[in-house]
Design a protein around this motif. Sequence first.
Motif, PDB file in Angstrom:
ATOM      1  N   SER A 146       0.870  -1.661  -0.308  1.00 64.07           N
ATOM      2  CA  SER A 146       0.360   0.368   0.301  1.00 64.07           C
ATOM      3  C   SER A 146       0.957   0.925  -0.526  1.00 64.07           C
ATOM      4  CB  SER A 146      -0.841   0.143   1.303  1.00 64.07           C
ATOM      5  OG  SER A 146      -2.186  -1.295   1.261  1.00 64.07           O
ATOM      6  N   ASP A 147       1.633   1.303   0.524  1.00 70.40           N
ATOM      7  CA  ASP A 147       2.299   2.510   1.110  1.00 70.40           C
ATOM      8  C   ASP A 147       3.600   2.325  -0.330  1.00 70.40           C
ATOM      9  OD1 ASP A 147       1.877   3.205   3.653  1.00 70.40           O
ATOM     10  OD2 ASP A 147       3.457   2.908   4.973  1.00 70.40           O
ATOM     11  N   PRO A 148       3.944   1.741  -0.986  1.00 70.41           N
ATOM     12  CA  PRO A 148       5.281   1.967  -1.387  1.00 70.41           C
ATOM     13  C   PRO A 148       3.975   2.210  -2.804  1.00 70.41           C
ATOM     14  CG  PRO A 148       5.617   0.058  -1.083  1.00 70.41           C
ATOM     15  CD  PRO A 148       4.854   0.304  -0.217  1.00 70.41           C
ATOM     16  N   MET A 149       2.680   1.935  -3.149  1.00 70.24           N
ATOM     17  CA  MET A 149       1.933   1.877  -4.508  1.00 70.24           C
ATOM     18  C   MET A 149       1.337   3.540  -4.194  1.00 70.24           C
ATOM     19  SD  MET A 149       1.734  -0.163  -6.621  1.00 70.24           S
ATOM     20  CE  MET A 149       0.433  -1.147  -7.134  1.00 70.24           C
ATOM     21  N   MET A 150       1.491   3.641  -3.459  1.00 64.67           N
ATOM     22  CA  MET A 150       0.649   5.323  -2.760  1.00 64.67           C
ATOM     23  C   MET A 150       1.905   6.363  -2.962  1.00 64.67           C
ATOM     24  SD  MET A 150      -1.008   7.676   0.248  1.00 64.67           S
ATOM     25  CE  MET A 150       0.714   7.112   1.782  1.00 64.67           C
ATOM     26  N   GLY A 151       3.601   5.859  -2.716  1.00 64.46           N
ATOM     27  CA  GLY A 151       4.136   6.626  -3.467  1.00 64.46           C
ATOM     28  C   GLY A 151       4.384   6.615  -4.883  1.00 64.46           C
ATOM     29  N   ILE A 152       4.303   5.549  -6.064  1.00 61.74           N
ATOM     30  CA  ILE A 152       4.452   5.786  -6.917  1.00 61.74           C
ATOM     31  C   ILE A 152       3.275   7.196  -7.471  1.00 61.74           C
ATOM     32  CG2 ILE A 152       4.226   4.538  -8.963  1.00 61.74           C
ATOM     33  CD1 ILE A 152       5.228   1.983  -7.708  1.00 61.74           C
ATOM     34  N   LEU A 153       2.356   6.469  -6.700  1.00 62.35           N
ATOM     35  CA  LEU A 153       1.162   7.422  -7.397  1.00 62.35           C
ATOM     36  C   LEU A 153       1.290   9.019  -6.614  1.00 62.35           C
ATOM     37  CD1 LEU A 153      -2.269   7.481  -7.021  1.00 62.35           C
ATOM     38  CD2 LEU A 153      -2.025   6.962  -4.872  1.00 62.35           C
ATOM     39  N   ALA A 154       1.746   9.248  -6.060  1.00 62.33           N
ATOM     40  CA  ALA A 154       2.816  10.962  -5.535  1.00 62.33           C
ATOM     41  C   ALA A 154       3.474  11.436  -6.804  1.00 62.33           C
ATOM     42  CB  ALA A 154       2.781  10.813  -4.325  1.00 62.33           C
ATOM     43  N   LEU A 155       4.024  10.530  -7.157  1.00 62.57           N
ATOM     44  CA  LEU A 155       5.641  11.203  -7.994  1.00 62.57           C
ATOM     45  C   LEU A 155       4.774  11.164  -8.941  1.00 62.57           C
ATOM     46  CD1 LEU A 155       8.458   8.963  -7.456  1.00 62.57           C
ATOM     47  CD2 LEU A 155       7.696  11.021  -6.515  1.00 62.57           C
ATOM     48  N   VAL A 156       3.404  10.301  -9.870  1.00 70.64           N
ATOM     49  CA  VAL A 156       2.999  10.510 -11.587  1.00 70.64           C
ATOM     50  C   VAL A 156       2.414  11.553 -11.000  1.00 70.64           C
ATOM     51  CG1 VAL A 156       1.016   9.345 -12.462  1.00 70.64           C
ATOM     52  CG2 VAL A 156       2.935   8.304 -11.413  1.00 70.64           C
ATOM     53  N   ASN A 157       1.853  11.597  -9.928  1.00 75.61           N
ATOM     54  CA  ASN A 157       0.490  12.787  -9.320  1.00 75.61           C
ATOM     55  C   ASN A 157       1.512  14.350  -9.743  1.00 75.61           C
ATOM     56  OD1 ASN A 157      -1.992  14.196  -9.301  1.00 75.61           O
ATOM     57  ND2 ASN A 157      -1.061  14.661  -6.957  1.00 75.61           N
ATOM     58  N   LEU A 158       2.220  14.768  -8.757  1.00 71.44           N
ATOM     59  CA  LEU A 158       3.602  15.833  -8.894  1.00 71.44           C
ATOM     60  C   LEU A 158       4.086  15.983 -10.416  1.00 71.44           C
ATOM     61  CD1 LEU A 158       5.137  14.910  -5.181  1.00 71.44           C
ATOM     62  CD2 LEU A 158       3.491  16.317  -6.237  1.00 71.44           C
ATOM     63  N   LEU A 159       4.056  15.059 -11.336  1.00 72.16           N
ATOM     64  CA  LEU A 159       4.737  14.720 -12.483  1.00 72.16           C
ATOM     65  C   LEU A 159       3.876  15.677 -13.124  1.00 72.16           C
ATOM     66  CD1 LEU A 159       7.152  14.884 -14.421  1.00 72.16           C
ATOM     67  CD2 LEU A 159       6.164  12.411 -15.126  1.00 72.16           C
ATOM     68  N   ALA A 160       2.509  15.666 -13.589  1.00 72.42           N
ATOM     69  CA  ALA A 160       1.139  15.674 -14.030  1.00 72.42           C
ATOM     70  C   ALA A 160       0.991  16.951 -13.743  1.00 72.42           C
ATOM     71  CB  ALA A 160       0.348  14.911 -13.708  1.00 72.42           C
ATOM     72  N   ILE A 161       1.270  17.224 -12.195  1.00 72.45           N
ATOM     73  CA  ILE A 161       1.108  18.513 -11.559  1.00 72.45           C
ATOM     74  C   ILE A 161       2.226  19.942 -12.089  1.00 72.45           C
ATOM     75  CG2 ILE A 161       0.655  20.636  -9.695  1.00 72.45           C
ATOM     76  CD1 ILE A 161      -0.255  18.529  -8.271  1.00 72.45           C
TER      77      ILE A 161
END
Length: 474
Positions: A412-427
């Motif tokens: 869960s936590d590692p997947m949320m980490g990837i999720l956040a990095l993808v989101n920040l890249l898009a922002i």
Amino acid sequence: MEFLELIFGKIGDLTWGWSLIPILVVFGAFITIATGFVQFEYFGRMFRVLSNKNNSGDSTQISAREALLVSVGGRVGGGNIAGVAVAITLGGPGAVFWMWAIALVGMATSLVECSLAQLFKRKTDEGYRGGPATAIIHGLGADYKWLAVVYSVCLIAAFGFGFNAFQGNTVAGAVQDSLGIDRLWTGIALALLSGFIIFGGIHRIAKASDVVVPIMAVGYILMAVAVIVLHISEIPAVIASIVKNAFGWEEAVSGGMGAAIAQGLRRGLFSNEAGLGSAPNVAATAQVRHPISQGITQAFSVFIDTILICSCTAFVILLGDVYVPGAEGIDGVTLTQQSIVHHLGEWAQYYLTAAILLFAFSSIIYNYYLGENALTFMTRSKPALIVFRLAIMGIVFLGAVAPAATSVFFFSDPMMGILALVNLLAIMMLFPVAMRLLRDFRTQLKDGVDRPVLNPDEYADLDIDREAWSNAGR
């Protein structure tokens, strides 16, 4: 299984271990400066969402206030009760200061990510849908669909599955410890209640949050206010201790200022979720006149989560005698519980159990919707949606009755980490669009428009759903 745990452990180390938190902090500070401290500029407008007259008035759509309450219900959870206690135990009182700091910065990040989700939302038969995945496709183009798919898979895995198992475990454990009710019965009740809400879709989720969230938030805040009033003369000393420890002038734990910063930033980001890419999925469901309006509302959600509710837990702990700086032993929810009992008596532990139950339940239905939104992005299959809803009920039940089963969701936590990095890249890639929206909003206010309205014709170069904005000025 050991190999998978090793892989996800490495991913967790590469994201949460050293890269993600600095990126979130630096990017949040950049957004704050680049937008001219927008979160402070429109702080007064944040409270307008609490009034019905500032909502759309269309009962068939999700209002701005309902979207706010759903997101608050998701952000506010065990981290506000147990997470704050852990931060204070490991980082000292100074961790509270850095939680405040990251929340103030995160308000700007949340404003931007949620405004973008609003701009690129799509109108469907069930209402509006959107979020980072939709913003990636329609904002960056079809060439980035793979990035949107990565985001969606991570969102389902982390929030839809993993965190819901943990929430079920939290509720069942609290009920068993305080009331002596077996985990089996709590699991059955929680799964059935969750099923009743989630099978009603976002509209029923919003209606449930409209009832549950004000009760849980106001009730918890009132309890903290009672503690503060009882110890009002000690407040200046507690605030001084928080500031001194934050800058290393008063060392409460080993590691001093470094421990305070690390724990405060980490727990603050986990709690308010600013920049992680979760809340924009809910922000996109609201019917508003201008995307920035919902961005301001979601910045308010961060403020409620950290500045208000996390602070409540912090003051309850720091005003009591249960917490001893640097001492080992009591931490987590036990520290919060014993601190409340110290202030208000034995009955307060049952009050806290009720708060934990409401916090966790609101998080379950929020987490479910994030997973549903990601699933509908990848497939519109109704059977797949029904299977997903049944799976969520099963996961909540499993997490409640078999505490050890939550270890299965180590990803869960590692997947949320990837999720956040993808989101920040898009922002980062869409930030110029966000600034364009902000300039439009400011110009309208300067011209005397009390409630700015998005004109789709001014954004004809962007792939926005004109039907979703056809009623913006109604």
